[in-house]
Design an enzyme around this catalytic site. Structure first.
Site, PDB file in Angstrom:
ATOM      1  N   LYS A   1      40.280  36.024  32.524  1.00  0.00           N
ATOM      2  CA  LYS A   1      41.506  35.454  33.106  1.00  0.00           C
ATOM      3  C   LYS A   1      41.319  35.180  34.606  1.00  0.00           C
ATOM      4  O   LYS A   1      41.633  34.099  35.083  1.00  0.00           O
ATOM      5  CB  LYS A   1      42.703  36.416  32.908  1.00  0.00           C
ATOM      6  CG  LYS A   1      42.988  36.761  31.452  1.00  0.00           C
ATOM      7  CD  LYS A   1      44.198  37.653  31.312  1.00  0.00           C
ATOM      8  CE  LYS A   1      44.043  39.042  31.900  1.00  0.00           C
ATOM      9  NZ  LYS A   1      43.122  39.914  31.163  1.00  0.00           N
TER      10      LYS A   1
ATOM     11  N   ARG B   1      52.422  41.314  30.784  1.00  0.00           N
ATOM     12  CA  ARG B   1      51.602  42.170  29.918  1.00  0.00           C
ATOM     13  C   ARG B   1      52.444  42.997  28.957  1.00  0.00           C
ATOM     14  O   ARG B   1      51.887  43.756  28.166  1.00  0.00           O
ATOM     15  CB  ARG B   1      50.770  43.107  30.782  1.00  0.00           C
ATOM     16  CG  ARG B   1      49.326  42.645  31.025  1.00  0.00           C
ATOM     17  CD  ARG B   1      48.683  43.618  31.956  1.00  0.00           C
ATOM     18  NE  ARG B   1      47.261  43.712  31.868  1.00  0.00           N
ATOM     19  CZ  ARG B   1      46.412  43.103  32.704  1.00  0.00           C
ATOM     20  NH1 ARG B   1      46.863  42.295  33.624  1.00  0.00           N
ATOM     21  NH2 ARG B   1      45.119  43.315  32.587  1.00  0.00           N
TER      22      ARG B   1
ATOM     23  N   ARG C   1      30.266  44.543  35.072  1.00  0.00           N
ATOM     24  CA  ARG C   1      30.939  44.339  36.352  1.00  0.00           C
ATOM     25  C   ARG C   1      31.055  45.660  37.117  1.00  0.00           C
ATOM     26  O   ARG C   1      30.935  45.705  38.329  1.00  0.00           O
ATOM     27  CB  ARG C   1      32.336  43.740  36.137  1.00  0.00           C
ATOM     28  CG  ARG C   1      33.049  43.514  37.462  1.00  0.00           C
ATOM     29  CD  ARG C   1      34.353  42.758  37.307  1.00  0.00           C
ATOM     30  NE  ARG C   1      35.335  43.531  36.588  1.00  0.00           N
ATOM     31  CZ  ARG C   1      36.521  43.068  36.230  1.00  0.00           C
ATOM     32  NH1 ARG C   1      36.859  41.828  36.501  1.00  0.00           N
ATOM     33  NH2 ARG C   1      37.378  43.840  35.576  1.00  0.00           N
TER      34      ARG C   1
ATOM     35  N   ARG D   1      41.994  50.792  28.375  1.00  0.00           N
ATOM     36  CA  ARG D   1      42.647  49.520  28.722  1.00  0.00           C
ATOM     37  C   ARG D   1      42.766  48.631  27.492  1.00  0.00           C
ATOM     38  O   ARG D   1      43.788  47.964  27.296  1.00  0.00           O
ATOM     39  CB  ARG D   1      41.834  48.804  29.814  1.00  0.00           C
ATOM     40  CG  ARG D   1      41.988  49.457  31.167  1.00  0.00           C
ATOM     41  CD  ARG D   1      40.898  49.056  32.126  1.00  0.00           C
ATOM     42  NE  ARG D   1      40.905  47.649  32.481  1.00  0.00           N
ATOM     43  CZ  ARG D   1      39.910  47.042  33.104  1.00  0.00           C
ATOM     44  NH1 ARG D   1      38.814  47.714  33.424  1.00  0.00           N
ATOM     45  NH2 ARG D   1      39.994  45.778  33.417  1.00  0.00           N
TER      46      ARG D   1
HETATM   47  P1  B4P Z   1      37.672  38.780  34.640  1.00  0.00           P
HETATM   48  O1  B4P Z   1      37.873  37.301  34.765  1.00  0.00           O
HETATM   49  O2  B4P Z   1      37.745  39.571  35.896  1.00  0.00           O
HETATM   50  O3  B4P Z   1      38.612  39.440  33.574  1.00  0.00           O
HETATM   51  P2  B4P Z   1      40.188  39.662  33.559  1.00  0.00           P
HETATM   52  O4  B4P Z   1      40.587  39.235  32.187  1.00  0.00           O
HETATM   53  O5  B4P Z   1      40.847  38.940  34.713  1.00  0.00           O
HETATM   54  O6  B4P Z   1      40.284  41.232  33.873  1.00  0.00           O
HETATM   55  P3  B4P Z   1      41.297  42.438  33.718  1.00  0.00           P
HETATM   56  O7  B4P Z   1      42.305  42.167  32.650  1.00  0.00           O
HETATM   57  O8  B4P Z   1      40.398  43.584  33.518  1.00  0.00           O
HETATM   58  O9  B4P Z   1      41.932  42.729  35.135  1.00  0.00           O
HETATM   59  P4  B4P Z   1      43.326  42.830  35.842  1.00  0.00           P
HETATM   60  O10 B4P Z   1      42.909  42.763  37.244  1.00  0.00           O
HETATM   61  O11 B4P Z   1      44.305  41.816  35.359  1.00  0.00           O
HETATM   62  O12 B4P Z   1      36.242  38.936  33.960  1.00  0.00           O
HETATM   63  C1  B4P Z   1      35.663  40.194  33.706  1.00  0.00           C
HETATM   64  C2  B4P Z   1      34.147  40.107  33.834  1.00  0.00           C
HETATM   65  O13 B4P Z   1      33.610  39.196  32.865  1.00  0.00           O
HETATM   66  C3  B4P Z   1      33.676  39.589  35.193  1.00  0.00           C
HETATM   67  O14 B4P Z   1      32.579  40.336  35.600  1.00  0.00           O
HETATM   68  C4  B4P Z   1      33.281  38.133  34.934  1.00  0.00           C
HETATM   69  O15 B4P Z   1      32.260  37.691  35.798  1.00  0.00           O
HETATM   70  C5  B4P Z   1      32.804  38.213  33.498  1.00  0.00           C
HETATM   71  N1  B4P Z   1      33.046  36.955  32.779  1.00  0.00           N
HETATM   72  C6  B4P Z   1      34.177  36.194  32.822  1.00  0.00           C
HETATM   73  N2  B4P Z   1      34.036  35.115  32.031  1.00  0.00           N
HETATM   74  C7  B4P Z   1      32.794  35.207  31.446  1.00  0.00           C
HETATM   75  C8  B4P Z   1      32.064  34.387  30.518  1.00  0.00           C
HETATM   76  N3  B4P Z   1      32.572  33.242  30.017  1.00  0.00           N
HETATM   77  N4  B4P Z   1      30.843  34.816  30.137  1.00  0.00           N
HETATM   78  C9  B4P Z   1      30.312  35.946  30.630  1.00  0.00           C
HETATM   79  N5  B4P Z   1      30.935  36.764  31.527  1.00  0.00           N
HETATM   80  C10 B4P Z   1      32.165  36.390  31.928  1.00  0.00           C
HETATM   81  O16 B4P Z   1      43.963  44.275  35.497  1.00  0.00           O
HETATM   82  C11 B4P Z   1      43.508  45.515  36.009  1.00  0.00           C
HETATM   83  C12 B4P Z   1      44.552  46.643  35.842  1.00  0.00           C
HETATM   84  O17 B4P Z   1      45.727  46.368  36.676  1.00  0.00           O
HETATM   85  C13 B4P Z   1      45.152  46.830  34.443  1.00  0.00           C
HETATM   86  O18 B4P Z   1      44.365  47.645  33.624  1.00  0.00           O
HETATM   87  C14 B4P Z   1      46.540  47.494  34.776  1.00  0.00           C
HETATM   88  O19 B4P Z   1      46.434  48.884  35.029  1.00  0.00           O
HETATM   89  C15 B4P Z   1      46.961  46.819  36.066  1.00  0.00           C
HETATM   90  N6  B4P Z   1      47.844  45.652  35.834  1.00  0.00           N
HETATM   91  C16 B4P Z   1      47.519  44.371  36.133  1.00  0.00           C
HETATM   92  N7  B4P Z   1      48.538  43.550  35.788  1.00  0.00           N
HETATM   93  C17 B4P Z   1      49.518  44.327  35.248  1.00  0.00           C
HETATM   94  C18 B4P Z   1      50.795  44.066  34.688  1.00  0.00           C
HETATM   95  N8  B4P Z   1      51.267  42.808  34.598  1.00  0.00           N
HETATM   96  N9  B4P Z   1      51.533  45.099  34.221  1.00  0.00           N
HETATM   97  C19 B4P Z   1      51.078  46.343  34.313  1.00  0.00           C
HETATM   98  N10 B4P Z   1      49.867  46.685  34.822  1.00  0.00           N
HETATM   99  C20 B4P Z   1      49.076  45.685  35.283  1.00  0.00           C
END
Ligand code: B4P
Length: 194
Positions: A14, A89, A128, A145
């Site tokens: 995302k 979420r 990561r 998570r």
């Molecule tokens: P990201 O792109 O960072 O993944 P994400 O889905 O954004 O991450 P996440 O859901 O963990 O984080 P968030 O900050 O929202 O990619 C992950 C990895 O994969 C990276 O290293 C990237 O380089 C790699 N990658 C991406 N695409 C790829 C591809 N096509 N091929 C290979 N590798 C690839 O949430 C963190 C925490 O914050 C949650 O657990 C929660 O505690 C809190 N939080 C956030 N929003 C919240 C909400 N709305 N309500 C309650 N708690 C919340």
């Protein structure tokens, strides 16, 4: 105004894809994960509270996140639109977002759900974790998570599906290939600027 929710499990890409989308379509990026991590690093009261949940892989309470989103939207009233990354979420957050946007005479137009096999999610996040220094990128917390995602976040996809807004997009390919798939859906609403 065009408003997009980028939806998917932890590690589905995302954050990665949001960066490309906001550049191409000149939209404002709102990532609740980034906003929370910024609060944590500045040691604000909100950050101290949020860290307790994030370090265990649990969702931060709805009222904390909803308040944060509301003030973030108000910062850029003339935006071309928003990409909501990692929000909503829970169903409560989704309903609150609908109300907030209705109050501003707009709505969520499209929800793109990134679909990635679970073993790929774990591998990406563990990988990561080696460089990110993020306290929630270790295998134990990642498993928590993903569990939290299945119990509290998956119902959000059903909510948007009932409203006819959900499109599922394969997210296991390379970053550029996944971006192409996402763009196909977005360009039905908005043409890229860059
Ligand atoms: P990201 O792109 O960072 O993944 P994400 O889905 O954004 O991450 P996440 O859901 O963990 O984080 P968030 O900050 O929202 O990619 C992950 C990895 O994969 C990276 O290293 C990237 O380089 C790699 N990658 C991406 N695409 C790829 C591809 N096509 N091929 C290979 N590798 C690839 O949430 C963190 C925490 O914050 C949650 O657990 C929660 O505690 C809190 N939080 C956030 N929003 C919240 C909400 N709305 N309500 C309650 N708690 C919340």
């Amino acid at each position: 105004m065009f408003n997009l929710v980028l939806f998917g499990p932890p590690g589905s890409g995302k954050g990665t894809q949001s960066e490309n989308i906001v550049k191409s379509y000149q939209l404002q990026h709102i990532s609740t994960g980034d906003l929370l991590r910024s609060e944590v690093s500045r040691h604000t009261p909100l950050g101290t509270e949020a860290k307790k949940y994030m370090d265990q892989g649990m969702l931060v309470p709805d009222e904390v996140v909803i308040g944060m989103i509301s003030s973030k939207i108000d910062e850029t009233p003339d935006a071309r639109g928003f990409v909501f990354d990692g929000f909503p979420r829970t169903r409560t957050q989704a309903e609150a977002l609908d109300k907030l946007l209705e109050f501003k005479n707009t709505k969520i137009h499209l929800v793109l759900s990134l679909e990635v096999p679970e073993q790929d999610l774990i591998a990406r996040l563990v990988n990561r974790g080696i460089t990110s220094g993020r306290s929630d990128d270790n295998e134990e917390v990642i498993t928590a998570r993903i569990k939290e995602y299945h119990s509290k976040t998956e119902p959000v996809a059903r909510y948007y599906n009932e409203h006819g807004k959900l499109e599922r997009v394969p997210g296991h390919n390379s970053v550029p290939d996944t971006f192409k798939l996402l763009s196909k859906h977005i360009t039905k609403y908005l043409l890229p600027v860059a």
